[in-house]
Design an enzyme around this catalytic site. Structure first.
Site, mmCIF file in Angstrom:
data_model
loop_
_atom_site.group_PDB
_atom_site.id
_atom_site.type_symbol
_atom_site.label_atom_id
_atom_site.label_comp_id
_atom_site.label_asym_id
_atom_site.label_seq_id
_atom_site.Cartn_x
_atom_site.Cartn_y
_atom_site.Cartn_z
ATOM 1 N N ASP A 227 4.623 5.297 1.690
ATOM 2 C CA ASP A 227 4.343 3.948 1.496
ATOM 3 C C ASP A 227 2.265 3.864 1.624
ATOM 4 O O ASP A 227 1.956 4.178 3.347
ATOM 5 C CB ASP A 227 4.628 2.526 2.183
ATOM 6 C CG ASP A 227 3.959 1.046 2.163
ATOM 7 O OD1 ASP A 227 4.917 1.036 1.066
ATOM 8 O OD2 ASP A 227 3.090 0.707 2.347
ATOM 9 N N ASP B 208 2.364 1.336 -4.707
ATOM 10 C CA ASP B 208 2.114 1.926 -3.490
ATOM 11 C C ASP B 208 3.546 2.848 -2.741
ATOM 12 O O ASP B 208 3.027 3.305 -1.099
ATOM 13 C CB ASP B 208 1.554 1.799 -2.688
ATOM 14 C CG ASP B 208 1.823 0.416 -1.629
ATOM 15 O OD1 ASP B 208 2.738 0.107 -2.069
ATOM 16 O OD2 ASP B 208 1.193 0.031 -0.374
ATOM 17 N N GLU B 209 4.366 2.928 -3.362
ATOM 18 C CA GLU B 209 5.936 3.173 -2.669
ATOM 19 C C GLU B 209 6.581 4.079 -2.916
ATOM 20 O O GLU B 209 6.954 3.659 -4.461
ATOM 21 C CB GLU B 209 6.385 1.766 -2.079
ATOM 22 C CG GLU B 209 6.735 1.903 -0.491
ATOM 23 C CD GLU B 209 7.206 0.153 -0.312
ATOM 24 O OE1 GLU B 209 8.782 0.237 0.158
ATOM 25 O OE2 GLU B 209 6.347 -0.471 -0.946
HETATM 26 N N1 DCP Z 1 -0.412 -6.750 -3.150
HETATM 27 C C1 DCP Z 1 -0.299 -8.135 -3.703
HETATM 28 N N2 DCP Z 1 0.163 -9.133 -2.689
HETATM 29 C C2 DCP Z 1 0.550 -9.719 -2.226
HETATM 30 C C3 DCP Z 1 1.067 -8.199 -1.080
HETATM 31 C C4 DCP Z 1 0.504 -6.933 -1.463
HETATM 32 O O1 DCP Z 1 -1.229 -7.911 -4.673
HETATM 33 N N3 DCP Z 1 1.765 -10.527 -1.578
HETATM 34 C C5 DCP Z 1 -0.480 -6.064 -3.041
HETATM 35 C C6 DCP Z 1 -1.792 -4.833 -1.890
HETATM 36 C C7 DCP Z 1 -1.460 -3.958 -1.474
HETATM 37 C C8 DCP Z 1 -0.427 -3.263 -2.423
HETATM 38 O O2 DCP Z 1 0.699 -4.956 -3.056
HETATM 39 O O3 DCP Z 1 -2.734 -2.997 -1.518
HETATM 40 C C9 DCP Z 1 0.837 -2.800 -1.930
HETATM 41 O O4 DCP Z 1 2.033 -4.067 -0.800
HETATM 42 P P1 DCP Z 1 1.651 -3.669 1.107
HETATM 43 O O5 DCP Z 1 2.583 -4.315 1.409
HETATM 44 O O6 DCP Z 1 1.989 -2.387 1.543
HETATM 45 O O7 DCP Z 1 0.893 -3.484 1.434
HETATM 46 P P2 DCP Z 1 -0.937 -2.451 1.891
HETATM 47 O O8 DCP Z 1 -0.626 -1.370 0.989
HETATM 48 O O9 DCP Z 1 -1.859 -3.361 1.662
HETATM 49 O O10 DCP Z 1 -1.021 -2.507 3.459
HETATM 50 P P3 DCP Z 1 -0.164 -1.742 4.392
HETATM 51 O O11 DCP Z 1 -0.566 -0.878 5.101
HETATM 52 O O12 DCP Z 1 1.242 -2.913 5.562
HETATM 53 O O13 DCP Z 1 1.789 -0.871 4.000
HETATM 54 CA CA CA Z 2 1.454 -0.568 1.552
HETATM 55 CA CA CA Z 3 4.545 -1.377 -0.295
#
Ligand code: DCP
Ligand code: CA
Ligand code: CA
Length: 356
Positions: A8, A106-107
């Site tokens: 992720d 992203d996963e």
């Molecule tokens: N995303 C979004 N709306 C949300 C949550 C996330 O559009 N409510 C988008 C932005 C993030 C991406 O999806 O960058 C991936 O979500 P993740 O939950 O994996 O979170 P992040 O990658 O941003 O952070 P982490 O380091 O906690 O994985």
């Molecule tokens: Ca992420």
């Molecule tokens: Ca994710």
């Protein structure tokens, strides 16, 4: 023994932005809607870990983020760019996998049972993957390792950011025991509330719960979450292919500039899209509106929203995209509404065969 990993990406959208704005690297940075000095509407899509220190998080109203940290860097959303980076990442990861399943932008899960024998090798292998992702794409990720998908996911969360975290099969129950109910994959806010009303507080409580009682309340889903609470998950890493979408379009009988006619069409199309989304048991995260004018020029506008299967979310976002980005002076010939980044409502599997 199966070895499953979840890769992720860390703070994905902002990490992508850092690639082209290296100057924001040491500053609290947010990707989302324009805060407009605290008056802005819409939400934070994500933020880097520096911004998280100020209490900012995904899904939070952008105005609230602004109150917490007005001098943070606020960047607009560029979903096309993140998808491009996502494709680069997935290509790298896939090359390491016996089986590969992308579950969101992203996963991805990978089954590496043949490539890494035993836990020690798995840790080394994960580090190699992490380094390679960083080297080829410039982006940081975290990797969770375990013997099934559920525990790989839980391990990954625990290892964030920039971590490689292993949870062995025999450690799973202990690892989960003190977690909050909604930390467990599969349990959202509503399920958590119901479980709490039944007297369960932690994942450890759920692991020992009375199966009959769970069955009565939740049906087979109750049995499933109890298994999860015990660290058990039999689902396989399933190869998938591409991100699919569900969409509808319509051509106006006569090219039109009438806003109300166009909005009515968007509402109708949205309802049809939602019907199909729901009957397939899916949720969506990206809304796209296609505007085709009488002169055959075309505009596509997309937005990533909170995961949903709610018609109101689709209608409000697609109407808003239309109002914001259409050229009102031009005659409109055709309009389309589409949702993508589809996931099973209660799983997180990306679904194929629904394109139209
Ligand atoms: N995303 C979004 N709306 C949300 C949550 C996330 O559009 N409510 C988008 C932005 C993030 C991406 O999806 O960058 C991936 O979500 P993740 O939950 O994996 O979170 P992040 O990658 O941003 O952070 P982490 O380091 O906690 O994985
Ligand atoms: Ca992420
Ligand atoms: Ca994710």
């Amino acid at each position: 023994m199966q070895i499953i990993m979840l890769i992720d990406m860390d703070y994905f959208f902002v990490a992508c932005e850092e690639l082209r704005h290296p100057e924001v690297k040491d500053k609290p940075t947010i990707v989302g809607f324009d805060p407009k000095h605290g008056e802005g509407r819409g939400v934070v899509m994500t933020c880097n870990y520096l911004a998280r220190k100020f209490g900012i998080k995904s899904g939070m109203p952008i105005s609230q983020a602004y109150r917490l940290k007005p001098d943070a860097v606020y960047l607009p959303l560029d979903y096309d760019f993140y998808e491009e980076k996502s494709r680069e990442v997935m290509k790298v990861v896939k090359a390491f996998a016996d089986r590969f399943e992308q579950v969101s932008v992203d996963e991805a899960f990978i089954d590496v049972s043949k490539k890494a024998k035993g836990y020690d090798e798995a840790i080394g292998y994960a580090k190699t993957i992490k380094d390679e992702v960083k080297e080829k794409t410039g982006l940081p990720c975290s990797i969770g390792i375990s013997t099934n998908k559920l525990m790989a996911k839980m391990a990954c969360e625990a290892g964030k950011p920039d971590g490689v975290k292993l949870v062995k099969e025999e450690e799973a129950k202990e690892f989960l025991k003190s977690k909050e109910l909604d930390d467990l994959y599969g349990i959202g806010k509503k399920t958590k509330e119901k479980l709490e009303a039944m007297g369960y507080r932690t994942v450890g409580d759920l692991a020992k719960a009375n199966t009959m009682e769970l069955m009565e309340k939740f049906g087979s889903f109750g049995v499933e979450i109890r298994k999860y609470a015990n660290g058990m998950d039999e689902s396989k890493v399933e190869e998938n292919y591409e991100v699919k979408s569900i969409g509808r379009e319509t051509t106006f009988e006569k090219d039109t500039t009438d806003t109300q006619t166009i909005i009515n069409a968007i509402k109708r199309l949205s309802a049809e899209v939602i019907d199909e989304v729901k009957s397939a048991g899916l949720t969506f995260k990206v809304v796209t509106v296609k505007l085709r004018y009488g002169d055959f020029t075309e505009r596509l506008k997309s937005r990533s929203i909170r995961r949903s299967d709610d018609p109101d979310d689709l209608i409000s976002n697609s109407v808003d995209l239309y109002l914001r980005y259409s050229n009102k002076a031009k005659l409109m010939r055709k309009i389309g509404v589409r949702v993508s980044d589809l996931t099973k409502a209660r799983g997180q599997k990306k679904i194929g065969e629904f394109t139209r």
